[in-house]
Design a protein around this motif. Structure first.
Motif, mmCIF file in Angstrom:
data_model
loop_
_atom_site.group_PDB
_atom_site.id
_atom_site.type_symbol
_atom_site.label_atom_id
_atom_site.label_comp_id
_atom_site.label_asym_id
_atom_site.label_seq_id
_atom_site.Cartn_x
_atom_site.Cartn_y
_atom_site.Cartn_z
ATOM 1 N N TYR A 177 0.866 -1.171 0.000
ATOM 2 C CA TYR A 177 0.000 0.000 0.000
ATOM 3 C C TYR A 177 0.908 1.226 0.000
ATOM 4 O O TYR A 177 1.828 1.308 0.815
ATOM 5 C CB TYR A 177 -0.894 0.030 1.237
ATOM 6 N N ALA A 216 -7.006 1.582 -3.021
ATOM 7 C CA ALA A 216 -7.249 0.442 -2.134
ATOM 8 C C ALA A 216 -8.663 0.528 -1.574
ATOM 9 O O ALA A 216 -9.025 1.528 -0.955
ATOM 10 C CB ALA A 216 -6.229 0.425 -1.005
ATOM 11 N N PRO A 217 -9.477 -0.506 -1.775
ATOM 12 C CA PRO A 217 -10.864 -0.450 -1.296
ATOM 13 C C PRO A 217 -10.979 -0.524 0.227
ATOM 14 O O PRO A 217 -11.939 -0.033 0.805
ATOM 15 C CB PRO A 217 -11.511 -1.672 -1.949
ATOM 16 N N ASP A 218 -9.985 -1.116 0.879
ATOM 17 C CA ASP A 218 -10.071 -1.313 2.322
ATOM 18 C C ASP A 218 -9.289 -0.287 3.133
ATOM 19 O O ASP A 218 -9.272 -0.345 4.355
ATOM 20 C CB ASP A 218 -9.609 -2.720 2.682
ATOM 21 N N TRP A 219 -8.605 0.668 2.452
ATOM 22 C CA TRP A 219 -7.829 1.658 3.171
ATOM 23 C C TRP A 219 -7.907 2.979 2.413
ATOM 24 O O TRP A 219 -7.143 3.204 1.483
ATOM 25 C CB TRP A 219 -6.390 1.203 3.286
ATOM 26 N N PRO A 220 -8.823 3.861 2.776
ATOM 27 C CA PRO A 220 -9.000 5.120 2.046
ATOM 28 C C PRO A 220 -7.723 5.969 2.048
ATOM 29 O O PRO A 220 -7.027 6.054 3.059
ATOM 30 C CB PRO A 220 -10.109 5.833 2.807
ATOM 31 N N LEU A 245 -3.119 0.440 -3.945
ATOM 32 C CA LEU A 245 -2.639 -0.935 -3.926
ATOM 33 C C LEU A 245 -1.742 -1.165 -5.138
ATOM 34 O O LEU A 245 -2.111 -0.855 -6.265
ATOM 35 C CB LEU A 245 -3.826 -1.891 -3.965
#
Length: 103
Positions: free
Chosen positions: A38, A57-61, A65
């Motif tokens: 990331y 990254a969809p899980d970490w604004p 990625l």
């Protein structure tokens, strides 16, 4: 201490120093397999300029990625990322938010 004792101590000391130097040399020049990393916006720009893909990254604004294959060991202030297709990209380690290693 006799001459033989001094000789044995010298040989053991030289052997230990050679082993430690070999381990350090191996650690410095080893390429680490990376599953993905990331990076922040500056790192993503550098990777995109290098001709590779960096997706949000969809899980970490706020992070991106990236999927390199290999990276330098963590001894240097910059990281060289090797990708499957294309040239390697070098970016400062401060731009890397999280490393996920393979294996």
């Amino acid at each position: 201490m006799s001459r033989l004792d001094k000789w044995v101590a010298g040989v053991l000391t030289a052997g230990i120093a050679a082993i430690l130097l070999g381990v350090l040399t191996t650690a410095v020049f080893t390429r680490i397999p990376v599953a993905h990393i990331y990076v922040d916006a500056a790192g993503a720009r550098a990777i995109i300029v290098g001709g590779h893909q960096a997706v949000a990254a969809p899980d970490w604004p706020g992070t991106y990625l990236v999927t390199p294959r290999f990276a330098d060991a963590a001894f240097w202030p910059s990281a060289t990322l090797d990708f499957k297709s294309g040239a390697a990209v070098t970016l400062p380690r401060r731009d890397i938010v999280l490393w996920v290693y393979r294996g």
